[in-house]
Design a protein around this motif. Structure first.
Motif, PDB file in Angstrom:
ATOM      1  N   TYR A   5     -10.824 -20.339  -2.724  1.00 44.40           N
ATOM      2  CA  TYR A   5     -12.117 -19.705  -2.819  1.00 44.40           C
ATOM      3  C   TYR A   5     -11.773 -18.087  -2.714  1.00 44.40           C
ATOM      4  N   CYS A   6     -12.340 -17.356  -3.392  1.00 47.91           N
ATOM      5  CA  CYS A   6     -11.986 -15.955  -3.489  1.00 47.91           C
ATOM      6  C   CYS A   6     -13.188 -15.319  -2.659  1.00 47.91           C
ATOM      7  N   PRO A   7     -12.883 -14.522  -1.747  1.00 46.67           N
ATOM      8  CA  PRO A   7     -14.082 -13.966  -0.805  1.00 46.67           C
ATOM      9  C   PRO A   7     -14.960 -12.814  -1.562  1.00 46.67           C
ATOM     10  N   TYR A   8     -14.205 -12.288  -2.531  1.00 49.01           N
ATOM     11  CA  TYR A   8     -14.872 -11.020  -3.348  1.00 49.01           C
ATOM     12  C   TYR A   8     -15.533 -11.573  -4.576  1.00 49.01           C
ATOM     13  N   CYS A   9     -14.796 -12.594  -5.274  1.00 48.25           N
ATOM     14  CA  CYS A   9     -15.770 -13.017  -6.506  1.00 48.25           C
ATOM     15  C   CYS A   9     -16.750 -14.206  -6.127  1.00 48.25           C
ATOM     16  N   GLU A  10     -16.511 -14.699  -4.724  1.00 48.03           N
ATOM     17  CA  GLU A  10     -17.373 -15.634  -4.261  1.00 48.03           C
ATOM     18  C   GLU A  10     -17.519 -17.025  -5.127  1.00 48.03           C
ATOM     19  N   GLU A  11     -16.381 -17.417  -5.541  1.00 46.23           N
ATOM     20  CA  GLU A  11     -16.172 -18.913  -6.141  1.00 46.23           C
ATOM     21  C   GLU A  11     -14.948 -19.347  -6.026  1.00 46.23           C
ATOM     22  N   GLU A  12     -14.752 -20.506  -6.101  1.00 42.89           N
ATOM     23  CA  GLU A  12     -13.616 -21.372  -6.005  1.00 42.89           C
ATOM     24  C   GLU A  12     -12.961 -21.188  -7.541  1.00 42.89           C
ATOM     25  N   ARG A  13     -11.605 -20.995  -7.458  1.00 37.25           N
ATOM     26  CA  ARG A  13     -10.788 -20.880  -8.762  1.00 37.25           C
ATOM     27  C   ARG A  13      -9.599 -21.704  -8.797  1.00 37.25           C
ATOM     28  N   PRO A  14      -8.854 -22.144  -9.540  1.00 39.45           N
ATOM     29  CA  PRO A  14      -7.706 -22.854  -9.605  1.00 39.45           C
ATOM     30  C   PRO A  14      -6.412 -21.951  -9.209  1.00 39.45           C
ATOM     31  N   PHE A  68      -6.654 -10.629  -0.380  1.00 36.59           N
ATOM     32  CA  PHE A  68      -7.558 -11.162   0.865  1.00 36.59           C
ATOM     33  C   PHE A  68      -6.803 -12.127   1.704  1.00 36.59           C
ATOM     34  N   ASN A  69      -7.329 -12.463   2.819  1.00 40.13           N
ATOM     35  CA  ASN A  69      -6.524 -13.428   3.671  1.00 40.13           C
ATOM     36  C   ASN A  69      -7.004 -14.795   3.860  1.00 40.13           C
ATOM     37  N   ALA A  70      -6.336 -15.582   4.130  1.00 38.90           N
ATOM     38  CA  ALA A  70      -6.398 -16.962   4.129  1.00 38.90           C
ATOM     39  C   ALA A  70      -5.892 -17.671   5.290  1.00 38.90           C
ATOM     40  N   ALA A  71      -6.516 -18.435   5.873  1.00 40.18           N
ATOM     41  CA  ALA A  71      -5.961 -19.604   6.947  1.00 40.18           C
ATOM     42  C   ALA A  71      -5.580 -20.844   6.274  1.00 40.18           C
ATOM     43  N   ARG A  72      -4.194 -21.250   6.233  1.00 42.15           N
ATOM     44  CA  ARG A  72      -3.829 -22.467   5.643  1.00 42.15           C
ATOM     45  C   ARG A  72      -3.150 -23.309   6.335  1.00 42.15           C
ATOM     46  N   ASP A  73      -3.369 -24.479   6.243  1.00 43.79           N
ATOM     47  CA  ASP A  73      -2.487 -25.576   6.883  1.00 43.79           C
ATOM     48  C   ASP A  73      -1.196 -25.867   6.039  1.00 43.79           C
ATOM     49  N   THR A  74      -0.169 -25.449   6.687  1.00 43.35           N
ATOM     50  CA  THR A  74       1.267 -25.673   6.041  1.00 43.35           C
ATOM     51  C   THR A  74       1.616 -27.103   5.939  1.00 43.35           C
ATOM     52  N   VAL A  75       1.100 -28.062   6.773  1.00 44.21           N
ATOM     53  CA  VAL A  75       1.564 -29.393   6.620  1.00 44.21           C
ATOM     54  C   VAL A  75       0.786 -29.951   5.571  1.00 44.21           C
ATOM     55  N   SER A  76      -0.689 -29.799   5.479  1.00 43.52           N
ATOM     56  CA  SER A  76      -1.375 -30.660   4.470  1.00 43.52           C
ATOM     57  C   SER A  76      -1.648 -29.861   3.208  1.00 43.52           C
ATOM     58  N   ASP A  77      -1.091 -28.288   3.322  1.00 42.90           N
ATOM     59  CA  ASP A  77      -1.343 -27.407   2.105  1.00 42.90           C
ATOM     60  C   ASP A  77      -2.898 -27.224   1.837  1.00 42.90           C
ATOM     61  N   ARG A  84     -12.157 -11.622   3.720  1.00 45.89           N
ATOM     62  CA  ARG A  84     -11.745 -10.432   3.080  1.00 45.89           C
ATOM     63  C   ARG A  84     -10.534  -9.560   4.039  1.00 45.89           C
ATOM     64  N   THR A  85      -9.824  -8.839   3.275  1.00 47.10           N
ATOM     65  CA  THR A  85      -8.836  -7.845   3.812  1.00 47.10           C
ATOM     66  C   THR A  85      -9.599  -6.839   5.016  1.00 47.10           C
ATOM     67  N   GLY A  86      -8.973  -6.758   5.912  1.00 45.89           N
ATOM     68  CA  GLY A  86      -9.598  -5.893   7.205  1.00 45.89           C
ATOM     69  C   GLY A  86     -10.411  -6.850   8.069  1.00 45.89           C
ATOM     70  N   GLU A  87     -10.934  -8.099   7.754  1.00 46.33           N
ATOM     71  CA  GLU A  87     -11.782  -8.812   8.496  1.00 46.33           C
ATOM     72  C   GLU A  87     -10.981  -9.345   9.617  1.00 46.33           C
ATOM     73  N   PRO A  88     -11.376  -9.645  10.974  1.00 45.27           N
ATOM     74  CA  PRO A  88     -10.514 -10.369  11.741  1.00 45.27           C
ATOM     75  C   PRO A  88     -10.290 -11.937  11.477  1.00 45.27           C
ATOM     76  N   LYS A  89      -9.085 -12.287  11.809  1.00 41.41           N
ATOM     77  CA  LYS A  89      -8.718 -13.934  11.863  1.00 41.41           C
ATOM     78  C   LYS A  89     -10.140 -14.800  12.101  1.00 41.41           C
ATOM     79  N   PRO A  90     -10.559 -15.826  11.592  1.00 37.92           N
ATOM     80  CA  PRO A  90     -11.612 -16.635  11.741  1.00 37.92           C
ATOM     81  C   PRO A  90     -11.281 -17.546  13.127  1.00 37.92           C
ATOM     82  N   ARG A  91     -12.136 -17.919  13.758  1.00 42.66           N
ATOM     83  CA  ARG A  91     -11.836 -18.703  14.930  1.00 42.66           C
ATOM     84  C   ARG A  91     -11.777 -20.344  14.261  1.00 42.66           C
TER      85      ARG A  91
END
Length: 97
Positions: A5-14, A68-77, A84-91
């Motif tokens: 999901y791109c937080p700027y385009c606001e859609e999921e892309r491959p 942009f930034n993403a939180a990703r689980d490196t175990v499950s990918d 968006r860049t500049g926003e704090p890490k999500p809880r």
């Protein structure tokens, strides 16, 4: 294939439209020319590379071309959140923040 999901385009892309750009939330030293070689090495090369939740920078190279930034689980990918860049890490559930 993953959908991201791109937080700027606001859609999921491959995933093929995106490029990984390293660890997120790395602060550049203010006077990089004045720091020691050891401090420069830590800033430039040393990354946390956790097993589990990692905060990363990504770029929508074949879309809006923005970072942009993403939180990703490196175990499950699995992508847990993008923001968006500049926003704090999500809880995130299950993370000790």
């Amino acid at each position: 294939m993953l959908l991201i999901y791109c937080p700027y385009c606001e859609e999921e892309r491959p995933e093929l439209e995106f490029r990984h750009a390293g660890e997120a939330h790395i602060a550049r030293p203010e006077n990089i020319a004045g720091i020691s070689d050891e401090a420069f090495e830590r800033y430039f090369f040393i990354r946390s590379n956790p097993k589990g939740i990692a905060y990363e920078r990504w770029r929508h190279i074949h879309g809006c071309a923005r970072f942009f930034n993403a939180a990703r689980d490196t175990v499950s990918d699995r992508f847990l959140a993008t923001y968006r860049t500049g926003e704090p890490k999500p809880r995130l559930e299950g993370e000790g923040q």
